[in-house]
Design a protein around this motif. Structure first.
Motif, PDB file in Angstrom:
ATOM      1  N   ALA A  62       1.137   2.569   6.072  1.00  0.00           N
ATOM      2  CA  ALA A  62       1.561   2.311   6.522  1.00  0.00           C
ATOM      3  C   ALA A  62       1.677   0.907   8.103  1.00  0.00           C
ATOM      4  O   ALA A  62       2.393   1.649   8.518  1.00  0.00           O
ATOM      5  N   HIS A  63       0.601   0.992   8.084  1.00  0.00           N
ATOM      6  CA  HIS A  63       0.152  -0.105   9.438  1.00  0.00           C
ATOM      7  C   HIS A  63       1.135  -1.115   9.012  1.00  0.00           C
ATOM      8  O   HIS A  63       1.545  -1.824   7.928  1.00  0.00           O
ATOM      9  N   TYR A  64       1.637  -1.847  10.780  1.00  0.00           N
ATOM     10  CA  TYR A  64       2.186  -2.360  10.532  1.00  0.00           C
ATOM     11  C   TYR A  64       1.787  -4.108   9.397  1.00  0.00           C
ATOM     12  O   TYR A  64       3.012  -4.591   8.755  1.00  0.00           O
ATOM     13  N   ASP A  65       0.512  -4.361   9.114  1.00  0.00           N
ATOM     14  CA  ASP A  65       0.259  -5.218   8.851  1.00  0.00           C
ATOM     15  C   ASP A  65      -0.240  -5.940   7.492  1.00  0.00           C
ATOM     16  O   ASP A  65      -0.168  -6.364   7.184  1.00  0.00           O
ATOM     17  N   HIS A  66       0.297  -4.070   7.136  1.00  0.00           N
ATOM     18  CA  HIS A  66       0.411  -3.620   5.955  1.00  0.00           C
ATOM     19  C   HIS A  66       1.635  -3.555   5.192  1.00  0.00           C
ATOM     20  O   HIS A  66       2.190  -4.391   3.720  1.00  0.00           O
ATOM     21  N   CYS A  67       3.241  -3.520   6.399  1.00  0.00           N
ATOM     22  CA  CYS A  67       4.114  -3.280   5.134  1.00  0.00           C
ATOM     23  C   CYS A  67       4.802  -4.024   5.772  1.00  0.00           C
ATOM     24  O   CYS A  67       6.773  -4.304   5.691  1.00  0.00           O
ATOM     25  N   ALA A 417     -10.819   3.128  13.320  1.00  0.00           N
ATOM     26  CA  ALA A 417     -10.249   3.493  11.844  1.00  0.00           C
ATOM     27  C   ALA A 417     -11.227   2.673  10.291  1.00  0.00           C
ATOM     28  O   ALA A 417     -10.171   2.968   8.987  1.00  0.00           O
ATOM     29  N   HIS A 418     -11.687   2.203  10.670  1.00  0.00           N
ATOM     30  CA  HIS A 418     -12.349   0.881   9.837  1.00  0.00           C
ATOM     31  C   HIS A 418     -13.857   1.428   9.257  1.00  0.00           C
ATOM     32  O   HIS A 418     -14.252   1.542  10.720  1.00  0.00           O
ATOM     33  N   GLY A 419     -14.818   1.145   7.939  1.00  0.00           N
ATOM     34  CA  GLY A 419     -16.468   1.335   8.209  1.00  0.00           C
ATOM     35  C   GLY A 419     -16.182   0.809   8.885  1.00  0.00           C
ATOM     36  O   GLY A 419     -16.114  -0.823   8.950  1.00  0.00           O
TER      37      GLY A 419
HETATM   38 ZN   LIG Z   1      -4.422  -0.889   8.118  1.00  0.00          ZN
END
Ligand SMILES: [Zn+2]
Length: 475
Positions: A62-67, A417-419
């Motif tokens: 649901a992050h904005y850069d994905h939805c 939130a990222h590896g």
């Molecule tokens: Zn994200």
């Protein structure tokens, strides 16, 4: 079968991949571009495909850069399915409605100023991301998009169309985040498997589970946000966090945490909750100055089955991981303004990259004070105010004011939130030698190229760093 890269190519935002099998046309993600003017402008460009001809959008999270561009698709005639997990749908509702609201407000403010011939809005002015722009979509467009959602659980193999099967796996990035596996039958009757990593989380995160490993694929599209660096460990991060909280309290300075409403905020609350419940810090006031983050936290409370063991164990013991004595949810703008007189407190506010929202006001009020601490817990895209502060610029422009940065600036990578590079390589190694090609996306250009060449030499697999709207024929 065609694969076209319509975003997040040599940059971190705007994730959008188009696949045409001949019979079935779909997207994986349709996110907004964010950051520098020339990147942000891409949101206004026409799609390099016909939205009305699309059958589905598979939404990784649901992050904005994905939805963020899904409502634009709908506005332009898309009427297929949006496929995601339940938390992704609920969080996307919050994220998209907030954006529609913000765009409308900014546009109205700008129009009013122009009418009054006050002064022209300086496009470089921080916090005016949408100034001077017609909104990309309205709340009605978001509602229409929400009506198209179709929910699936992790792990279920689904025949979405004859010859196209998909399965979602846990990406461990934010609540409900998924990796997408597709099995697609070619005209020749062979099955090809494509995997989209989505955003890959950091193993060991407290609320979400560790990212799933996938054993096989013909093609992999992999993110590489932190392909060039290693995060500090969680323990180191927590020690630094605690030291900052204690020092600020002692010196009566404030701790400002620009935070993404979804996941980062809950991770931060989770850790403060542990500090407070275990009496490691006492009497600290924490203000969550983001109605959007409060709403997102409610969604988190609704889906404990998506939690990792750590968080579930707390719940079982009767502790609400997102609530503790001293936490105040700030709702109205009036209440937010009253925080200006507070000393020795923690203020968590959006937006996460300081491109707007209440954090900008707090920065304006506190960044010049040497007893202020600013804690960054998430990625800061190039061109944002957050990035300028993280890059240690001595002077910044905020709401028309030039301000000296005297506050202490900290980046707490362990909250990411990222590896990091090691996690990404570990994830890619699980495919063995099966992939014919790995596409690297969702990273700044230099990082994508560097990470790509590492992977090429480590795994001996062909690697490509696609350019915007580049198309590949997958054989
Ligand atoms: Zn994200």
């Amino acid at each position: 079968m065609k694969l076209k890269f319509c975003g997040a190519t040599r940059t971190v935002t705007g994730s959008c991949y188009y696949i045409d099998t001949g019979e079935f046309k779909f997207l994986v993600d349709c996110g907004a571009f964010q950051g520098k003017e020339e990147i942000d402008k891409l949101n206004y460009e026409p799609f390099p495909f016909d939205p009305a001809q699309l059958d589905a959008v598979f939404l990784t999270h649901a992050h904005y850069d994905h939805c963020g561009r899904i409502p634009i698709l709908v506005k332009q005639g898309f009427n297929g399915k949006v496929i995601s997990t339940q938390p992704t749908r609920d969080l996307a509702e919050i994220v998209l409605l907030d954006s529609a609201h913000l765009q409308k407000e900014e546009y109205e403010r700008w129009s009013a100023r122009r009418k009054n011939k006050d002064r022209d809005v300086d496009p470089s002015e921080e916090g005016s991301l949408y100034a001077n722009r017609v909104p990309l979509f309205s709340e009605e467009d978001v509602q229409a998009a929400l009506d198209l959602f179709e929910i699936y659980p992790y792990g279920a193999s689904v025949d979405i169309k004859k010859g196209v099967e998909f399965r979602m796996r846990d990406a461990g990035h934010i609540l409900g985040s998924a990796m997408m596996e597709f099995w697609i039958k070619t005209k020749e009757g062979r099955t090809r498997k494509i995997v989209f990593s989505g955003d890959i989380g950091q193993p060991g995160a407290r609320i979400v589970r560790d990212p799933d490993l996938i054993r096989e694929a013909d093609y992999v599209v992999c993110e590489a946000t932190y392909g060039n660096r290693l995060h500090k460990s969680r323990d180191e991060t927590l020690l630094e966090f605690l030291a900052v909280l204690k020092q600020a309290k002692e010196e009566q300075g404030n701790v400002l945490i620009p935070s993404f409403a979804v996941e980062r905020t809950q991770e931060v609350l989770y850790e403060i909750n542990l500090f407070v419940e275990n009496k490691i810090i006492e009497g600290m006031e924490v203000f969550l100055d983001s109605p959007m983050a409060s709403k997102a936290t409610e969604v988190f409370k609704k889906y404990p089955t998506f939690y990792d063991e750590d968080a579930r164990r707390l719940l079982e013991k009767g502790d609400d991981p997102f609530n503790f004595p001293g936490l105040v949810m700030v709702d109205s703008a009036e209440e937010s303004k009253r925080l200006i007189s507070k000393k020795g407190v923690v203020i968590i506010a959006g937006s996460g990259m300081c491109t707007g929202g209440r954090i900008v006001h707090h920065i304006k009020n506190h960044i010049e004070k040497s007893n202020t601490h600013m804690l960054f817990v998430g990625y800061q895209v190039e061109g944002t105010l957050g990035r300028r502060i993280v890059d240690k610029q001595k002077e910044i422009r905020v709401m028309g004011n030039k301000l000296a940065v005297n506050a202490h600036i900290h980046t707490l990578g362990g909250f990411s939130a990222h590896g990091d590079q090691r996690d990404l390589r570990y994830w890619l190694r699980s495919f063995g030698h099966s992939p014919k090609k790995i596409f690297i996306v969702h990273a700044d250009e230099e990082i994508a190229i560097g990470f790509g060449s590492n992977i090429r030499s480590e795994l001996g697999i062909e690697v490509d760093i696609p350019k915007l709207n580049e198309e590949f024929e997958l054989k």
